[in-house]
Design an enzyme around this catalytic site. Sequence first.
Site, short mmCIF file in Angstrom:
data_model
loop_
_atom_site.label_atom_id
_atom_site.label_comp_id
_atom_site.label_asym_id
_atom_site.label_seq_id
_atom_site.Cartn_x
_atom_site.Cartn_y
_atom_site.Cartn_z
N ARG A 119 45.59 73.64 -0.30
CA ARG A 119 44.15 73.58 -0.02
C ARG A 119 43.28 73.89 -1.24
O ARG A 119 42.19 74.46 -1.12
CB ARG A 119 43.76 74.54 1.11
CG ARG A 119 44.15 74.09 2.49
CD ARG A 119 43.52 72.76 2.85
NE ARG A 119 43.74 72.45 4.23
CZ ARG A 119 44.88 71.93 4.72
NH1 ARG A 119 45.89 71.64 3.92
NH2 ARG A 119 45.00 71.68 6.01
N SER B 168 39.88 73.66 10.19
CA SER B 168 40.35 75.05 10.04
C SER B 168 39.30 75.83 9.27
O SER B 168 38.93 75.44 8.17
CB SER B 168 41.65 75.09 9.26
OG SER B 168 42.65 74.37 9.93
N GLU C 256 37.99 78.47 4.43
CA GLU C 256 38.47 77.22 3.83
C GLU C 256 37.32 76.28 3.46
O GLU C 256 37.38 75.62 2.42
CB GLU C 256 39.45 76.55 4.79
CG GLU C 256 40.30 75.50 4.15
CD GLU C 256 40.03 74.14 4.73
OE1 GLU C 256 40.66 73.20 4.29
OE2 GLU C 256 39.17 74.02 5.63
N1 EPU Z 1 48.58 78.77 17.05
C1 EPU Z 1 48.13 79.80 17.83
N2 EPU Z 1 46.95 79.65 18.51
C2 EPU Z 1 46.21 78.54 18.43
C3 EPU Z 1 46.66 77.48 17.62
C4 EPU Z 1 47.85 77.61 16.93
O1 EPU Z 1 48.79 80.83 17.92
O2 EPU Z 1 45.14 78.48 19.07
C5 EPU Z 1 49.83 78.91 16.32
C6 EPU Z 1 50.80 77.79 16.70
O3 EPU Z 1 51.59 78.20 17.78
C7 EPU Z 1 51.63 77.60 15.45
C8 EPU Z 1 50.71 78.03 14.34
O4 EPU Z 1 49.60 78.72 14.93
O5 EPU Z 1 52.73 78.45 15.44
C9 EPU Z 1 50.26 76.91 13.44
O6 EPU Z 1 49.40 75.99 14.17
P1 EPU Z 1 49.20 74.46 13.74
O7 EPU Z 1 50.49 73.77 13.73
O8 EPU Z 1 48.11 73.88 14.56
O9 EPU Z 1 48.77 74.51 12.21
P2 EPU Z 1 47.71 75.39 11.40
O10 EPU Z 1 48.48 76.11 10.34
O11 EPU Z 1 46.85 76.22 12.27
C10 EPU Z 1 47.31 73.58 9.56
C11 EPU Z 1 46.15 73.07 8.79
C12 EPU Z 1 45.43 71.98 9.60
C13 EPU Z 1 46.43 70.88 9.90
C14 EPU Z 1 47.60 71.48 10.70
C15 EPU Z 1 48.69 70.48 10.96
C16 EPU Z 1 45.38 74.88 7.37
C17 EPU Z 1 44.34 75.94 7.16
N3 EPU Z 1 45.23 74.16 8.48
O12 EPU Z 1 46.81 74.26 10.71
O13 EPU Z 1 44.42 71.44 8.78
O14 EPU Z 1 45.83 69.84 10.66
O15 EPU Z 1 48.19 72.55 9.92
O16 EPU Z 1 49.35 70.23 9.77
O17 EPU Z 1 46.28 74.73 6.55
C18 EPU Z 1 42.11 71.73 8.17
O18 EPU Z 1 42.49 72.04 7.04
O19 EPU Z 1 40.89 71.68 8.44
C19 EPU Z 1 43.09 71.44 9.20
C20 EPU Z 1 42.74 71.15 10.45
#
Ligand code: EPU
Length: 363
Positions: A172, A249, A355
């Site tokens: 990022r 995010s 972010e």
């Molecule tokens: N989770 C929770 N509660 C929630 C949502 C998720 O506990 O309400 C847990 C899930 O169970 C999982 C973990 O959080 O274990 C990760 O969740 P997710 O797979 O949705 O990925 P993320 O790390 O929250 C990142 C990126 C997103 C991208 C997704 C998919 C960052 C800051 N965010 O989210 O990017 O779409 O992975 O690859 O790296 C963005 O940058 O704006 C963005 C949406």
Amino acid sequence: MSGTEGTRDGASAPRPLSGHTTLRLGGPATEFVSAEHPDQLAELVRESDATGQRVLVLGGGSNLVVADEGFDGRVVRIATRGRRYDIVDGFVQLTVEAGEDWDVVVADTVHQGLGNLECLSGIPGLTGATPVQNVGAYGVEISEMLVSVDLLDRHSGRIRTVLADDLGLVYRGSVLKHTADAVVLRARYLLRDGGQSAPIRYAELARELGVQPGARVDVAEVREAVLRLRRAKGMVLDPEDHDTWSAGSFFTNPVVDADELPGVLELIAAHAGPDVKVPQYPAAGGRTKLSAAWLIDRAGFGKGHSGPGGRTALSGKHTLALTNRGAASTEDLLALAREVRDGVSSTFGVSLAPEPVLVDCSL
Ligand code: EPU
């Protein structure tokens, strides 16, 4: 043209920047101009730089938090268009102007049966922003297929081509983020011919596709699966759904040093129980990436958690998206962000960093 909006020659009434951000927040700019041609874009920025006028280069507004007071300076909205496919050394190279809508670009590559961008489907915003924060999703980052960018170097006023390797692309981030030294005019991406995706790495996506991690799948199938996952998380724009009135995010996933990790895991175990499975992923330099969404949830801020005053809330579909429920101000949003950041810090000792780019406001 002070306080006006429109292309250079066509003046119209001043409008708040909230109409140009996916959060639908932000006050007006002193001046607002749209650049439909790369030369015009460069010239508008050079002209402001020469007179010392502040400039905000605006893309899709999907990663932007603008102060309620607005922006005291010139907003240059990127509205350049154009994309081209070339064969370079036997590979397909796509060149895209900064103002092209990113998802339209991705959809077109998929339609042409070209692989590499399919996991980056459904991401709001314009193409020029993708190198700046090394946009990533579902196991893929722009750094993997970015060849080079053409940018306006605001110090020299010249346009330069910079190779992806020289952009300092990290999770990022890049040398272009949090500085206003350069404006991306266009970017080049390396694509793969033959209709197959890059190997699927993200476990959740592999499950959705019913394949093992590492498999290659038809690009159109991957795009559809990614769009389904993103929609379920409120990460595809939908004007009717306040869960998507966000900047995606709001916090990056925190990356902790090896010597900090045991202390953090101890605090998590003390709070959430010793048997809880903490999402964690290896990061560069022996560090560990934790999940901001998970930490927020476990710190007591569940999906739909309302901010002070109830005008903002965590998305009902994903705790990492801070949303405007319709009548919020930027201050309301920042109040929710501070509540979440401070709660996670006091519960787990982990600092969450925002972010999006914050314009004339701070956490
Ligand atoms: N989770 C929770 N509660 C929630 C949502 C998720 O506990 O309400 C847990 C899930 O169970 C999982 C973990 O959080 O274990 C990760 O969740 P997710 O797979 O949705 O990925 P993320 O790390 O929250 C990142 C990126 C997103 C991208 C997704 C998919 C960052 C800051 N965010 O989210 O990017 O779409 O992975 O690859 O790296 C963005 O940058 O704006 C963005 C949406």
